[in-house]
Design a protein around this motif. Structure first.
Motif, PDB file in Angstrom:
ATOM      1  N   VAL A 113       0.838  -1.200   0.000  1.00  0.00           N
ATOM      2  CA  VAL A 113       0.000   0.000   0.000  1.00  0.00           C
ATOM      3  C   VAL A 113       0.875   1.253   0.000  1.00  0.00           C
ATOM      4  O   VAL A 113       0.590   2.239  -0.688  1.00  0.00           O
ATOM      5  N   LEU A 114       1.971   1.208   0.753  1.00  0.00           N
ATOM      6  CA  LEU A 114       2.890   2.340   0.815  1.00  0.00           C
ATOM      7  C   LEU A 114       3.470   2.678  -0.555  1.00  0.00           C
ATOM      8  O   LEU A 114       3.673   3.851  -0.893  1.00  0.00           O
ATOM      9  N   ILE A 115       3.744   1.655  -1.351  1.00  0.00           N
ATOM     10  CA  ILE A 115       4.272   1.890  -2.694  1.00  0.00           C
ATOM     11  C   ILE A 115       3.262   2.692  -3.514  1.00  0.00           C
ATOM     12  O   ILE A 115       3.625   3.648  -4.215  1.00  0.00           O
ATOM     13  N   GLY A 116       1.991   2.309  -3.421  1.00  0.00           N
ATOM     14  CA  GLY A 116       0.959   3.035  -4.153  1.00  0.00           C
ATOM     15  C   GLY A 116       0.811   4.465  -3.673  1.00  0.00           C
ATOM     16  O   GLY A 116       0.676   5.398  -4.467  1.00  0.00           O
ATOM     17  N   VAL A 117       0.863   4.670  -2.353  1.00  0.00           N
ATOM     18  CA  VAL A 117       0.761   6.022  -1.801  1.00  0.00           C
ATOM     19  C   VAL A 117       1.951   6.869  -2.244  1.00  0.00           C
ATOM     20  O   VAL A 117       1.802   8.048  -2.608  1.00  0.00           O
ATOM     21  N   ALA A 118       3.148   6.269  -2.236  1.00  0.00           N
ATOM     22  CA  ALA A 118       4.342   7.007  -2.652  1.00  0.00           C
ATOM     23  C   ALA A 118       4.290   7.349  -4.136  1.00  0.00           C
ATOM     24  O   ALA A 118       4.736   8.422  -4.552  1.00  0.00           O
ATOM     25  N   LEU A 119       3.717   6.455  -4.944  1.00  0.00           N
ATOM     26  CA  LEU A 119       3.578   6.740  -6.371  1.00  0.00           C
ATOM     27  C   LEU A 119       2.670   7.938  -6.605  1.00  0.00           C
ATOM     28  O   LEU A 119       2.925   8.774  -7.479  1.00  0.00           O
ATOM     29  N   ASP A 120       1.606   8.036  -5.824  1.00  0.00           N
ATOM     30  CA  ASP A 120       0.734   9.202  -5.958  1.00  0.00           C
ATOM     31  C   ASP A 120       1.465  10.470  -5.530  1.00  0.00           C
ATOM     32  O   ASP A 120       1.299  11.527  -6.141  1.00  0.00           O
ATOM     33  N   GLN A 121       2.274  10.357  -4.488  1.00  0.00           N
ATOM     34  CA  GLN A 121       2.969  11.531  -3.956  1.00  0.00           C
ATOM     35  C   GLN A 121       4.075  12.009  -4.887  1.00  0.00           C
ATOM     36  O   GLN A 121       4.256  13.200  -5.109  1.00  0.00           O
ATOM     37  N   TYR A 122       4.837  11.066  -5.452  1.00  0.00           N
ATOM     38  CA  TYR A 122       6.025  11.437  -6.219  1.00  0.00           C
ATOM     39  C   TYR A 122       5.903  11.152  -7.714  1.00  0.00           C
ATOM     40  O   TYR A 122       6.609  11.765  -8.515  1.00  0.00           O
ATOM     41  N   GLY A 123       5.051  10.184  -8.099  1.00  0.00           N
ATOM     42  CA  GLY A 123       4.965   9.787  -9.498  1.00  0.00           C
ATOM     43  C   GLY A 123       6.235   9.081  -9.945  1.00  0.00           C
ATOM     44  O   GLY A 123       7.120   8.770  -9.150  1.00  0.00           O
ATOM     45  N   LEU A 124       6.324   8.821 -11.252  1.00  0.00           N
ATOM     46  CA  LEU A 124       7.556   8.242 -11.799  1.00  0.00           C
ATOM     47  C   LEU A 124       8.621   9.306 -11.986  1.00  0.00           C
ATOM     48  O   LEU A 124       9.800   8.993 -12.155  1.00  0.00           O
ATOM     49  N   GLY A 125       8.225  10.561 -11.933  1.00  0.00           N
ATOM     50  CA  GLY A 125       9.187  11.648 -12.068  1.00  0.00           C
ATOM     51  C   GLY A 125       9.457  11.960 -13.528  1.00  0.00           C
ATOM     52  O   GLY A 125       9.259  11.130 -14.414  1.00  0.00           O
ATOM     53  N   PRO A 126       9.922  13.201 -13.790  1.00  0.00           N
ATOM     54  CA  PRO A 126      10.201  13.585 -15.173  1.00  0.00           C
ATOM     55  C   PRO A 126      11.330  12.769 -15.780  1.00  0.00           C
ATOM     56  O   PRO A 126      11.370  12.558 -16.983  1.00  0.00           O
ATOM     57  N   ARG A 127      12.251  12.324 -14.939  1.00  0.00           N
ATOM     58  CA  ARG A 127      13.367  11.503 -15.444  1.00  0.00           C
ATOM     59  C   ARG A 127      13.062  10.028 -15.173  1.00  0.00           C
ATOM     60  O   ARG A 127      13.776   9.340 -14.467  1.00  0.00           O
TER      61      ARG A 127
ATOM     62  N   SER B 230      13.432   7.634 -17.008  1.00  0.00           N
ATOM     63  CA  SER B 230      14.429   6.726 -17.572  1.00  0.00           C
ATOM     64  C   SER B 230      15.444   6.276 -16.527  1.00  0.00           C
ATOM     65  O   SER B 230      16.037   5.197 -16.652  1.00  0.00           O
ATOM     66  N   VAL B 231      15.654   7.097 -15.493  1.00  0.00           N
ATOM     67  CA  VAL B 231      16.603   6.701 -14.437  1.00  0.00           C
ATOM     68  C   VAL B 231      16.103   5.484 -13.666  1.00  0.00           C
ATOM     69  O   VAL B 231      16.819   4.476 -13.559  1.00  0.00           O
ATOM     70  N   PRO B 232      14.875   5.515 -13.107  1.00  0.00           N
ATOM     71  CA  PRO B 232      14.392   4.294 -12.444  1.00  0.00           C
ATOM     72  C   PRO B 232      14.241   3.110 -13.401  1.00  0.00           C
ATOM     73  O   PRO B 232      14.419   1.962 -13.002  1.00  0.00           O
ATOM     74  N   ALA B 233      13.930   3.378 -14.682  1.00  0.00           N
ATOM     75  CA  ALA B 233      13.838   2.275 -15.643  1.00  0.00           C
ATOM     76  C   ALA B 233      15.205   1.621 -15.832  1.00  0.00           C
ATOM     77  O   ALA B 233      15.327   0.386 -15.893  1.00  0.00           O
ATOM     78  N   GLY B 234      16.248   2.443 -15.926  1.00  0.00           N
ATOM     79  CA  GLY B 234      17.602   1.893 -16.045  1.00  0.00           C
ATOM     80  C   GLY B 234      18.018   1.128 -14.809  1.00  0.00           C
ATOM     81  O   GLY B 234      18.667   0.074 -14.896  1.00  0.00           O
TER      82      GLY B 234
ATOM     83  N   GLY C 185      10.683   8.859  -4.184  1.00  0.00           N
ATOM     84  CA  GLY C 185       9.989   8.693  -5.455  1.00  0.00           C
ATOM     85  C   GLY C 185      10.719   7.744  -6.380  1.00  0.00           C
ATOM     86  O   GLY C 185      10.095   6.920  -7.061  1.00  0.00           O
ATOM     87  N   GLU C 186      12.034   7.847  -6.405  1.00  0.00           N
ATOM     88  CA  GLU C 186      12.842   6.958  -7.242  1.00  0.00           C
ATOM     89  C   GLU C 186      12.682   5.510  -6.807  1.00  0.00           C
ATOM     90  O   GLU C 186      12.502   4.610  -7.638  1.00  0.00           O
ATOM     91  N   ALA C 187      12.722   5.269  -5.497  1.00  0.00           N
ATOM     92  CA  ALA C 187      12.594   3.897  -4.995  1.00  0.00           C
ATOM     93  C   ALA C 187      11.240   3.299  -5.359  1.00  0.00           C
ATOM     94  O   ALA C 187      11.157   2.145  -5.803  1.00  0.00           O
ATOM     95  N   SER C 188      10.161   4.069  -5.178  1.00  0.00           N
ATOM     96  CA  SER C 188       8.834   3.539  -5.501  1.00  0.00           C
ATOM     97  C   SER C 188       8.709   3.257  -6.992  1.00  0.00           C
ATOM     98  O   SER C 188       8.112   2.249  -7.400  1.00  0.00           O
ATOM     99  N   ALA C 189       9.277   4.127  -7.831  1.00  0.00           N
ATOM    100  CA  ALA C 189       9.212   3.916  -9.278  1.00  0.00           C
ATOM    101  C   ALA C 189       9.990   2.670  -9.693  1.00  0.00           C
ATOM    102  O   ALA C 189       9.535   1.886 -10.525  1.00  0.00           O
ATOM    103  N   VAL C 190      11.173   2.474  -9.116  1.00  0.00           N
ATOM    104  CA  VAL C 190      11.982   1.299  -9.458  1.00  0.00           C
ATOM    105  C   VAL C 190      11.261   0.017  -9.050  1.00  0.00           C
ATOM    106  O   VAL C 190      11.293  -0.986  -9.773  1.00  0.00           O
ATOM    107  N   ILE C 191      10.599   0.037  -7.896  1.00  0.00           N
ATOM    108  CA  ILE C 191       9.857  -1.150  -7.444  1.00  0.00           C
ATOM    109  C   ILE C 191       8.776  -1.524  -8.450  1.00  0.00           C
ATOM    110  O   ILE C 191       8.654  -2.685  -8.862  1.00  0.00           O
ATOM    111  N   VAL C 192       7.991  -0.536  -8.863  1.00  0.00           N
ATOM    112  CA  VAL C 192       6.890  -0.801  -9.795  1.00  0.00           C
ATOM    113  C   VAL C 192       7.419  -1.251 -11.157  1.00  0.00           C
ATOM    114  O   VAL C 192       6.940  -2.239 -11.734  1.00  0.00           O
ATOM    115  N   LEU C 193       8.414  -0.543 -11.686  1.00  0.00           N
ATOM    116  CA  LEU C 193       8.941  -0.873 -13.011  1.00  0.00           C
ATOM    117  C   LEU C 193       9.643  -2.233 -13.017  1.00  0.00           C
ATOM    118  O   LEU C 193       9.519  -2.998 -13.977  1.00  0.00           O
ATOM    119  N   SER C 194      10.372  -2.535 -11.961  1.00  0.00           N
ATOM    120  CA  SER C 194      11.069  -3.834 -11.923  1.00  0.00           C
ATOM    121  C   SER C 194      10.072  -4.982 -11.757  1.00  0.00           C
ATOM    122  O   SER C 194      10.279  -6.069 -12.314  1.00  0.00           O
TER     123      SER C 194
END
Length: 328
Positions: free
Chosen positions: A221-235, A237-241, A296-305
């Motif tokens: 649930v925290l991952i989802g809340v953090a995604l709403d708070q921070y999003g994937l971010g404009p960059r 590509s960094v969490p995707a990499g 935000g970076e950590a939550s994005a990496v979790i979802v993308l990975s």
């Protein structure tokens, strides 16, 4: 990947989505609510899980060669990430805890929510037993040393900034902040209890087990809340990499270690590689939230990975099958 495993991954996304939807609906209290949920997870649920795991694990029965083949390259990889990030830091601008946070994000696999059902479905009871051995030391050997490094980096930065702390006082500050910590302290207490040879009282074991079970849905649930708070971010590509590094490069290093250094094959090698190939676990977000850096970076990496794992898991299974056919 089997339909059953795909459905388990889908379930994870549903729970993350529930957290995201609750945040969008204003039910989680914004930043304050995110901090509160994070503190509950990191200060209540995770310590209970860590204490019970370390207090009850059978140290004598652990497959030490398998553990070494997994954790030696994993820790070297994480230390390499930490050292590289420290060299790239801009003093006075970047948070001193950022290198340790990135090291955890690029190393900590989802060995419970994804790993346990994955190992059970693919490798049966024997493979699950080997995977559980990895799980029993996962948080201890990854979170504890990088908590020490994060605290040490912050203490050194504070000493340089104020010029007020002597070396002895700096070391004392590092030791105090490291030991009185929601990751390190329950691990040390659990190991101390383990060494006494005493079984946990049934009531205490039941309480700790309930706390450990609560950690899983809360983290999702925290991952989802953090995604709403921070999003994937404009960059993004960094969490995707970073997700690609975790899903492709780390398993390759662990596979090379298992084959070339520790001479593993068959089931142990398969369990080893697939454990390294798991997506990033939710503890990476808790670690980031503990130090309020790169959340935000950590939550994005979790979802993308986690999404990428649906593609890379069959790839690694094909590599392992090819290796067996080739006579590896």
């Amino acid at each position: 990947m089997s339909v059953d495993l795909f459905l388990k991954l889908f379930t994870l996304f549903v729970v993350v989505g529930i957290g995201y939807g609750a945040a969008r609906a204003g039910l989680t209290g914004g930043v304050v609510g995110l901090r509160t949920l994070s503190n509950i997870g990191f200060l209540v649920f995770v310590p209970g899980l860590l204490f019970r795991t370390t207090a009850t694990v059978n140290l004598a029965a652990l497959p030490w060669r398998l553990l070494a083949a997994f954790f030696v390259p994993l820790l070297l990889w994480a230390l390499g990430v930490w050292a590289w990030q420290r060299r790239r830091m801009v003093p006075g601008t970047d948070d001193p805890a950022a290198p340790a946070t990135r090291a955890v994000t690029l190393s900590f696999g989802n060995s419970v929510q994804v790993g346990l059902p994955f190992a059970a479905a693919l490798f049966g009871e024997e493979g699950l037993r080997l995977h559980v051995a990895l799980v029993s030391l996962h948080a201890l050997l990854l979170l504890s040393p990088f908590t020490v490094l994060a605290e040490a980096d912050r203490a050194r930065a504070a000493a340089r900034h104020t010029g007020a702390l002597a070396i002895g006082e700096t070391l004392l500050t590092i030791a105090r902040q490291t030991l009185v910590h929601p990751v390190v302290l329950p691990v040390l207490l659990g190991l101390a209890w383990n060494l006494t040879g005493l079984a946990l009282p049934q009531w205490l074991d039941s309480v700790l087990k309930m706390l450990g079970q609560g950690a899983v849905p809360l983290c999702l649930v925290l991952i989802g809340v953090a995604l709403d708070q921070y999003g994937l971010g404009p960059r993004w590509s960094v969490p995707a990499g970073m997700a690609a590094l975790k899903l492709l490069v780390l398993p390759a290093l662990v596979a090379a270690s298992g084959v070339l250094v520790f001479h593993l094959d068959g089931l142990p090698l398969s369990v080893l590689v697939m454990a390294a190939a798991l997506p990033v676990g939710s503890n990476a977000l808790l670690f980031a939230q503990r130090y309020r850096v790169l959340e935000g970076e950590a939550s994005a990496v979790i979802v993308l990975s986690t999404a990428g794992f649906a593609l890379t898991a069959p790839l690694w299974l094909m590599v392992l099958a090819w290796w067996r056919v080739a006579g590896g």
